[in-house]
Design a protein around this motif. Structure first.
Motif, PDB file in Angstrom:
ATOM      1  N   ALA A   1       1.642  -1.124  -0.267  1.00 42.49           N
ATOM      2  CA  ALA A   1       0.099   0.348  -0.087  1.00 42.49           C
ATOM      3  C   ALA A   1       1.030   1.176   0.070  1.00 42.49           C
ATOM      4  O   ALA A   1       0.509   1.804  -0.807  1.00 42.49           O
ATOM      5  CB  ALA A   1      -1.178   0.295   0.971  1.00 42.49           C
ATOM      6  N   LYS A   2       1.789   1.654   1.073  1.00 38.88           N
ATOM      7  CA  LYS A   2       2.796   2.245   0.481  1.00 38.88           C
ATOM      8  C   LYS A   2       3.951   2.743  -1.191  1.00 38.88           C
ATOM      9  O   LYS A   2       3.257   3.465  -1.136  1.00 38.88           O
ATOM     10  CB  LYS A   2       3.812   2.656   1.400  1.00 38.88           C
ATOM     11  CG  LYS A   2       3.463   1.842   3.146  1.00 38.88           C
ATOM     12  CD  LYS A   2       4.818   1.933   4.279  1.00 38.88           C
ATOM     13  CE  LYS A   2       4.589   2.059   5.364  1.00 38.88           C
ATOM     14  NZ  LYS A   2       5.497   1.914   6.474  1.00 38.88           N
TER      15      LYS A   2
ATOM     16  N   MET B   1      -6.395   0.496  -3.552  1.00 40.34           N
ATOM     17  CA  MET B   1      -6.961   2.473  -3.811  1.00 40.34           C
ATOM     18  C   MET B   1      -8.071   2.110  -3.038  1.00 40.34           C
ATOM     19  O   MET B   1      -8.684   2.949  -2.193  1.00 40.34           O
ATOM     20  CB  MET B   1      -7.070   2.257  -5.206  1.00 40.34           C
ATOM     21  CG  MET B   1      -5.544   2.362  -6.199  1.00 40.34           C
ATOM     22  SD  MET B   1      -5.711   2.507  -7.983  1.00 40.34           S
ATOM     23  CE  MET B   1      -6.372   4.700  -7.861  1.00 40.34           C
ATOM     24  N   ALA B   2      -9.053   1.217  -2.901  1.00 47.32           N
ATOM     25  CA  ALA B   2     -10.437   1.342  -1.859  1.00 47.32           C
ATOM     26  C   ALA B   2     -10.354   1.284  -0.823  1.00 47.32           C
ATOM     27  O   ALA B   2     -10.604   2.861  -0.417  1.00 47.32           O
ATOM     28  CB  ALA B   2     -10.996   0.067  -2.584  1.00 47.32           C
ATOM     29  N   ASP B   3      -8.632   0.990  -0.091  1.00 48.20           N
ATOM     30  CA  ASP B   3      -8.416   0.518   1.283  1.00 48.20           C
ATOM     31  C   ASP B   3      -7.877   2.314   1.008  1.00 48.20           C
ATOM     32  O   ASP B   3      -8.254   3.264   2.652  1.00 48.20           O
ATOM     33  CB  ASP B   3      -7.915  -0.190   0.854  1.00 48.20           C
ATOM     34  CG  ASP B   3      -8.128  -1.408   1.374  1.00 48.20           C
ATOM     35  OD1 ASP B   3      -9.762  -1.406   1.703  1.00 48.20           O
ATOM     36  OD2 ASP B   3      -7.335  -2.448   0.998  1.00 48.20           O
ATOM     37  N   LEU B   4      -7.070   2.900   0.415  1.00 46.10           N
ATOM     38  CA  LEU B   4      -6.292   3.912   0.479  1.00 46.10           C
ATOM     39  C   LEU B   4      -8.061   4.930   0.748  1.00 46.10           C
ATOM     40  O   LEU B   4      -6.841   6.117   1.396  1.00 46.10           O
ATOM     41  CB  LEU B   4      -5.138   4.144  -0.583  1.00 46.10           C
ATOM     42  CG  LEU B   4      -4.162   3.543  -0.128  1.00 46.10           C
ATOM     43  CD1 LEU B   4      -3.058   3.832  -1.364  1.00 46.10           C
ATOM     44  CD2 LEU B   4      -3.533   3.452   0.600  1.00 46.10           C
TER      45      LEU B   4
ATOM     46  N   LEU C   1      -6.568   9.461   2.070  1.00 44.63           N
ATOM     47  CA  LEU C   1      -5.210   9.240   1.832  1.00 44.63           C
ATOM     48  C   LEU C   1      -5.319   9.739   0.538  1.00 44.63           C
ATOM     49  O   LEU C   1      -5.050  10.078  -0.124  1.00 44.63           O
ATOM     50  CB  LEU C   1      -4.375   8.336   2.070  1.00 44.63           C
ATOM     51  CG  LEU C   1      -4.331   7.408   3.296  1.00 44.63           C
ATOM     52  CD1 LEU C   1      -3.168   6.564   3.059  1.00 44.63           C
ATOM     53  CD2 LEU C   1      -3.626   8.774   4.505  1.00 44.63           C
ATOM     54  N   ILE C   2      -6.415   9.484  -0.382  1.00 50.65           N
ATOM     55  CA  ILE C   2      -6.490   9.643  -1.829  1.00 50.65           C
ATOM     56  C   ILE C   2      -8.311  10.085  -1.832  1.00 50.65           C
ATOM     57  O   ILE C   2      -8.842   9.183  -1.052  1.00 50.65           O
ATOM     58  CB  ILE C   2      -5.984   8.608  -2.226  1.00 50.65           C
ATOM     59  CG1 ILE C   2      -6.465   7.235  -2.408  1.00 50.65           C
ATOM     60  CG2 ILE C   2      -4.773   7.942  -2.515  1.00 50.65           C
ATOM     61  CD1 ILE C   2      -6.608   6.181  -3.319  1.00 50.65           C
ATOM     62  N   ALA C   3      -8.453   9.790  -3.109  1.00 55.27           N
ATOM     63  CA  ALA C   3      -9.931  11.024  -3.197  1.00 55.27           C
ATOM     64  C   ALA C   3      -9.822  10.259  -4.778  1.00 55.27           C
ATOM     65  O   ALA C   3      -8.603  10.527  -5.312  1.00 55.27           O
ATOM     66  CB  ALA C   3     -10.097  12.439  -2.897  1.00 55.27           C
TER      67      ALA C   3
ATOM     68  N   THR D   1     -15.018  13.120 -12.495  1.00 61.43           N
ATOM     69  CA  THR D   1     -15.011  13.199 -13.708  1.00 61.43           C
ATOM     70  C   THR D   1     -13.705  12.731 -13.882  1.00 61.43           C
ATOM     71  O   THR D   1     -13.646  12.165 -15.208  1.00 61.43           O
ATOM     72  CB  THR D   1     -14.144  14.736 -14.418  1.00 61.43           C
ATOM     73  OG1 THR D   1     -13.255  15.202 -13.210  1.00 61.43           O
ATOM     74  CG2 THR D   1     -15.295  16.011 -14.106  1.00 61.43           C
ATOM     75  N   SER D   2     -13.530  11.503 -13.363  1.00 57.78           N
ATOM     76  CA  SER D   2     -12.313  10.377 -13.587  1.00 57.78           C
ATOM     77  C   SER D   2     -12.325   9.240 -12.370  1.00 57.78           C
ATOM     78  O   SER D   2     -13.046   9.310 -11.938  1.00 57.78           O
ATOM     79  CB  SER D   2     -10.427  11.370 -13.555  1.00 57.78           C
ATOM     80  OG  SER D   2      -9.985  10.525 -13.197  1.00 57.78           O
ATOM     81  N   ALA D   3     -11.673   8.226 -13.491  1.00 58.18           N
ATOM     82  CA  ALA D   3     -11.738   6.699 -12.891  1.00 58.18           C
ATOM     83  C   ALA D   3     -10.206   6.579 -12.063  1.00 58.18           C
ATOM     84  O   ALA D   3      -9.838   6.125 -11.004  1.00 58.18           O
ATOM     85  CB  ALA D   3     -11.883   5.820 -13.828  1.00 58.18           C
ATOM     86  N   GLY D   4      -9.348   7.490 -12.239  1.00 56.46           N
ATOM     87  CA  GLY D   4      -8.414   8.125 -11.598  1.00 56.46           C
ATOM     88  C   GLY D   4      -8.383   8.560  -9.889  1.00 56.46           C
ATOM     89  O   GLY D   4      -9.555   9.184  -9.567  1.00 56.46           O
ATOM     90  N   ARG D   5      -7.644   8.174  -9.539  1.00 56.77           N
ATOM     91  CA  ARG D   5      -7.577   9.287  -7.571  1.00 56.77           C
ATOM     92  C   ARG D   5      -6.651  10.493  -7.646  1.00 56.77           C
ATOM     93  O   ARG D   5      -5.258  10.438  -8.379  1.00 56.77           O
ATOM     94  CB  ARG D   5      -7.115   7.823  -6.778  1.00 56.77           C
ATOM     95  CG  ARG D   5      -8.017   6.700  -6.461  1.00 56.77           C
ATOM     96  CD  ARG D   5      -9.348   6.603  -6.323  1.00 56.77           C
ATOM     97  NE  ARG D   5     -10.771   5.749  -6.035  1.00 56.77           N
ATOM     98  CZ  ARG D   5     -10.606   5.026  -7.292  1.00 56.77           C
ATOM     99  NH1 ARG D   5     -10.705   5.316  -8.254  1.00 56.77           N
ATOM    100  NH2 ARG D   5     -11.555   3.440  -6.972  1.00 56.77           N
ATOM    101  N   VAL D   6      -6.470  10.945  -7.108  1.00 55.31           N
ATOM    102  CA  VAL D   6      -5.743  11.812  -6.640  1.00 55.31           C
ATOM    103  C   VAL D   6      -4.924  12.126  -5.112  1.00 55.31           C
ATOM    104  O   VAL D   6      -6.118  11.006  -4.123  1.00 55.31           O
ATOM    105  CB  VAL D   6      -6.116  13.349  -7.028  1.00 55.31           C
ATOM    106  CG1 VAL D   6      -6.621  13.468  -8.551  1.00 55.31           C
ATOM    107  CG2 VAL D   6      -7.423  13.876  -6.204  1.00 55.31           C
TER     108      VAL D   6
END
Length: 336
Positions: free
Chosen positions: A6-7, A46-49, A54-56, A60-65
């Motif tokens: 995860a890190k 990513m769902a856990d993060l 830690l991320i959102a 407008t996107s399937a990605g994360r920031v």
């Protein structure tokens, strides 16, 4: 607590987002992280993060920031500094000169190297007084005149709890000058804590009022913060779309008082400090970060400098820019 997988994925996501400014998807993470994980496994991590804050996921996107909390974890535990590459040696920008020139040049240097906003507090002059006078203006109103060793004069009107005759004011002035001349306002304040019981009430009260007035007068007489590069924020993609936040930010630069409070806190720390996404409560904007460090003259901390920019900044580079500039300012102002 995050496991190593995860890190690694969080570190990769933050680095990719800082570099590209685009939400990071699982396919990009799979390639960039070097981990041999299935897209489904990466999505689960990513769902856990995201659940940890830690991320959102932007709408407008399937990605994360990264969130501010994600940036904080990245800066505290995952940041790897690269050698700083500069087009020209910064030493040339800060030749030993008048302090005001050094400070102005330092703010410009921070701004040009970072492409964001450079801020520098001017060196605090030692608040030493050579002579002090009290002049009665009217009932319970007294003018305090403080003369520094270099001849600089500061005036302040104070309101007293009782009325004083001019003879009493002269007595207090003579006592203060005879016993405390040559000390800083801060040293007088400390001595008064132990000596005030031994003094006559009216003299003690006047002295305490004079110390407070002296501190305020000296603070008001100095240009406190020099700012350079505010317009750079108009070109930052993450900020330019929110004119309301930009307007508040420019109000902050205009008033400077809040910035002074933040930089005062930073001056009490050693080395570089980083405030991310409103952590400072002084620059209370989720999209902004502050990287700051104190600078010294002859071994004493006299001011603070830093960079204000978007949370999506290259923190390793900003840390080095701020650290190098604080050393250059220290050297320039300490040079005899």
């Amino acid at each position: 607590m995050l496991d190593e997988r995860a890190k690694t994925l969080l570190k990769t996501l933050v680095e990719r987002y800082i570099a590209d400014g685009q939400p990071v998807g699982s396919r990009t993470l799979s390639k960039a992280s070097g981990l041999e994980l299935s897209p489904a496994t990466i999505r689960n991590v990513m769902a856990d993060l995201e659940e940890l804050g830690l991320i959102a996921s932007p709408h407008t996107s399937a990605g994360r920031v990264p969130t501010a909390r994600g940036y904080r974890l990245f800066v505290d535990t995952m940041l790897t500094a690269q050698p700083l590459k500069l087009d020209a040696p910064p030493e040339a920008a800060l030749p030993p000169d008048q302090p005001q020139r050094v400070i102005a040049n330092a703010a410009q240097l921070l701004s040009s190297l970072s492409s964001f906003v450079g801020v520098v507090t001017a060196p605090r002059k030692p608040s030493v007084f050579h002579h002090i006078e009290f002049m009665r203006l009217s009932e319970k109103r007294v003018l305090v005149i403080i003369v520094a060793p270099d001849g600089d004069v500061q005036n302040r009107v104070i309101f007293t709890a009782q009325d004083y005759t001019q003879a009493q004011l002269i007595e207090a002035s003579n006592y203060l000058t005879a016993n405390y001349a040559g000390l800083t306002i801060e040293q007088v304040r400390e001595r008064l804590k132990t000596e005030v019981d031994a003094l006559r009430g009216e003299i003690a009260a006047l002295m305490q009022a004079a110390v407070q007035a002296g501190s305020e007068a000296i603070a008001d007489s100095q240009e406190q913060v020099v700012i350079s590069g505010e317009r750079n924020l108009l070109t930052v993609q993450d900020l330019a779309t929110d004119m309301g936040s930009l307007r508040k930010l420019f109000d902050l630069f205009e008033q400077k008082t809040q910035l002074m409070r933040l930089l005062e806190v930073s001056s009490r720390a050693e080395g570089v400090r980083i405030y991310i996404g409103g952590e400072s409560m002084v620059v209370p904007y989720e999209e902004l970060s502050v990287v700051s460090a104190p600078y010294v003259v002859d071994g004493q901390v006299v001011g603070t400098l830093g960079v204000i920019g978007p949370t999506r900044m290259a923190y390793d580079r900003m840390i080095q820019i701020v650290d190098i500039t604080s050393r250059l300012v220290s050297n320039a102002l300490s040079a005899k």
